[in-house]
Structure formats: C-alpha cells, structure tokens
Motif scaffolding. Structure first.
Motif, PDB file in Angstrom:
ATOM      1  N   GLY A 205       0.813  -1.207   0.000  1.00  0.00           N
ATOM      2  CA  GLY A 205       0.000   0.000   0.000  1.00  0.00           C
ATOM      3  C   GLY A 205       0.846   1.256   0.000  1.00  0.00           C
ATOM      4  O   GLY A 205       0.547   2.220  -0.724  1.00  0.00           O
ATOM      5  N   ALA A 206       1.924   1.274   0.787  1.00  0.00           N
ATOM      6  CA  ALA A 206       2.786   2.456   0.847  1.00  0.00           C
ATOM      7  C   ALA A 206       3.485   2.695  -0.487  1.00  0.00           C
ATOM      8  O   ALA A 206       3.606   3.842  -0.934  1.00  0.00           O
ATOM      9  N   ALA A 207       3.959   1.626  -1.137  1.00  0.00           N
ATOM     10  CA  ALA A 207       4.667   1.780  -2.408  1.00  0.00           C
ATOM     11  C   ALA A 207       3.763   2.382  -3.482  1.00  0.00           C
ATOM     12  O   ALA A 207       4.164   3.298  -4.209  1.00  0.00           O
ATOM     13  N   VAL A 208       2.536   1.894  -3.559  1.00  0.00           N
ATOM     14  CA  VAL A 208       1.627   2.413  -4.583  1.00  0.00           C
ATOM     15  C   VAL A 208       1.095   3.786  -4.186  1.00  0.00           C
ATOM     16  O   VAL A 208       0.779   4.614  -5.052  1.00  0.00           O
ATOM     17  N   PHE A 209       1.020   4.062  -2.877  1.00  0.00           N
ATOM     18  CA  PHE A 209       0.622   5.400  -2.444  1.00  0.00           C
ATOM     19  C   PHE A 209       1.631   6.445  -2.916  1.00  0.00           C
ATOM     20  O   PHE A 209       1.249   7.545  -3.332  1.00  0.00           O
ATOM     21  N   VAL A 224      -4.470   1.935  -4.607  1.00  0.00           N
ATOM     22  CA  VAL A 224      -3.630   1.815  -3.404  1.00  0.00           C
ATOM     23  C   VAL A 224      -4.230   0.799  -2.439  1.00  0.00           C
ATOM     24  O   VAL A 224      -3.540  -0.085  -1.917  1.00  0.00           O
ATOM     25  N   LYS A 225      -5.528   0.906  -2.199  1.00  0.00           N
ATOM     26  CA  LYS A 225      -6.199  -0.017  -1.284  1.00  0.00           C
ATOM     27  C   LYS A 225      -6.183  -1.440  -1.828  1.00  0.00           C
ATOM     28  O   LYS A 225      -6.004  -2.404  -1.077  1.00  0.00           O
ATOM     29  N   LEU A 226      -6.377  -1.572  -3.133  1.00  0.00           N
ATOM     30  CA  LEU A 226      -6.359  -2.909  -3.734  1.00  0.00           C
ATOM     31  C   LEU A 226      -4.985  -3.553  -3.595  1.00  0.00           C
ATOM     32  O   LEU A 226      -4.879  -4.750  -3.294  1.00  0.00           O
TER      33      LEU A 226
END
Length: 291
Positions: A205-209, A224-226
């Motif tokens: 989640g942090a990486a895609v955020f 991000v949630k997915l």
C-alpha cells in the motif's frame, strides 16, 4: 473408513465455492449496480447545477465552480488559479462518473464470472492438495471479480467490496496462527506468516501510495487499497508472491494499453481502469503460490 482430516477441508472448499458464487451473483452485484447508479446520479446533479447557474439570471460558471470547492463567490474573491482549479474539479467530477457497459454488473454476468473464476480456483487448488487455502481464497476471488468489474464500468473501486475482502482476510489471518499453535507448531513458525502478511499489506500500500502522489502515474486511491489487499492476501505465502502479483498487474495493464493504442481504440491520454489487471495479477500469483 473415511478420514475426517481429509474430507472436511475438501467439503469446506466446495461450500466456500458455492457461497462465493452466490455472494457475487447476489448481494455483491446488487451493491455494485446501486453504487454505479449513485455515482451517475451524483454526476448528473453536478452537471445540472453547473447548467442552472450558467443560465441567464443564474450566475456564472465561475461561481458554480467556486461553490463546488467551498469558495464563496459573493464574498472573498478567489484568485484566477483557484477559479481554474475549481472549474477543473467540477469538470473532472462530471467526467469521472461516465458509465460503460452497465450490463456487466448484472446478476447473471457476475454469476458467470464468479463461476469461471471460482471454478478455476477450486480445480487448481484441489489438484495441488491446498484445500484449506482454496477455501480461504475463494471469497476474495469472488469479491475481486465484482470490484474489478465496477472499475471497468466506471473507473472506481468500491471501498465496501475491498473492505469486505480485507475483513475476511484479516479474520483468516488471525485464526490460522491459532489453529497452528493448537496443532503443536512452534510459535515462531505459526505467527510469522500472519505478521509477514500484515507487513506486506503495509508495504504494498505504501509503495503504490507514493506512485499515487505522482500526478502522471494515473493511479487512484482505490488502486492503493487494492494493492494493500493483495499484499495481505499473498503475503501469507511469501513476499515474492506479492511482488509477482503486482508486477503481473502492471505488465497486463501495459500490454492491454499498447494493444488499444495500436488498434486506435484508445489514445495516449485516455485513462485505463487499473483494478481489473491488478486483481488478475494477484489471482495468478496465488495460483503460483499453491502450485
């Protein structure tokens, strides 16, 4: 003599498959249709508000855009940049609720999709002797199928569908170490997979955020949630399956985007729903994990 330890996990997998298909074809698809209807009506109301204030005697489009982001057009005067951002905000919100292929969210199409996905998952998992893993994965597969369909229809990933899958995974992740401890497995070996799953969820989640913070990335908060959900799901098996799932999702999305541009069905500036490809990538990674 029937061995209960062998039969019960298999029965659980079949029951989970039946319940998952019924969930996708019934409550989940019904929620998806209502969710899209609410988005579309909200977008129509935005467009109506802009049209009304732009009519003679109704104010200006700038005032409508100012009101949309909380400015008082009759009081403190926003700057020209604020006006531009406000007007763009209204236009984006109207554009983002455009609905495509609404029929995909019907009970029959979603039931057929769930039968296909859950059937393939069930056959693969049972053939690999992973009955319990398959039983735990089937509800996630069904919910991801519905969530991905919503994203394909209106470029949104509903929090309720992703949240339901996350709650199921959290419950399973919490119960599996308890069962392992009862079975006599050492605490370190029993607890570490659950801890790794949570860490993978946070990491993915942090990486895609971070990617979402880059405007040109095209990522949404739903993505991000997915990705965090996929980290929780696949991280119980190993970190490499989380990476594999995310990479497969990006690769599939890239290949489809290239294909659409080559066939002139989309341009470089057109938005592509990313959720379905991430979901498929995660599913394929799970198949590899149980192989």
């Amino acid at each position: 003599m029937v061995n209960a330890a062998t039969v019960l996990p298999m029965v659980a997998a079949y029951v989970s498959a039946a319940v998952s298909v019924a969930l996708a074809a019934g409550p989940a698809s019904g929620f998806a249709r209502g969710y899209v209807d609410r988005l579309e009506h909200a977008g129509a109301d935005d467009a109506k508000d802009v049209a009304e204030v732009d009519a003679p005697g109704g104010g200006t489009a700038e005032q409508a855009a100012a009101g949309a982001v909380g400015f008082d057009a009759t009081g403190g005067e926003p700057t020209s940049g604020d006006r531009g951002r406000a007007d763009a905000d209204v236009q984006v919100r109207i554009h983002e609720v455009r609905v495509r292929a609404r029929g995909l969210l019907g009970g029959v199409p979603q039931g057929a999709l769930a039968v296909l996905l859950c059937g393939a998952t069930l056959v693969w998992g049972l053939s690999r002797g992973a009955e319990l893993d398959t039983a735990f994965a089937l509800p996630v597969v069904a919910l991801l199928g519905v969530a991905g369909s919503v994203d394909a229809v209106c470029h949104r990933l509903p929090d309720r569908l992703l949240g339901s899958a996350a709650l199921w995974l959290l419950a399973v992740t919490a119960l599996r170490p308890v069962a392992a401890l009862i079975a006599g497995i050492p605490a370190s070996a029993a607890l570490w997979p659950a801890g790794r799953a949570v860490l993978c969820a946070l990491g993915a989640g942090a990486a895609v955020f971070v990617m979402w913070l880059i405007p040109a990335s095209g990522m949404g908060l739903g993505d991000v949630k997915l990705c965090a959900l996929l980290g929780l799901w696949l991280g119980y098996a190993a970190v490499e399956y989380v990476v594999t799932g995310l990479v497969l999702g990006f690769v599939l999305a890239g290949l489809v985007a290239i294909g659409l541009m080559l066939t002139r069905r989309a341009g470089r500036k057109d938005m592509l729903a990313f959720g379905p490809y991430l979901a498929v990538g995660g599913w394929l990674a799970w198949l590899l994990a149980v192989a």
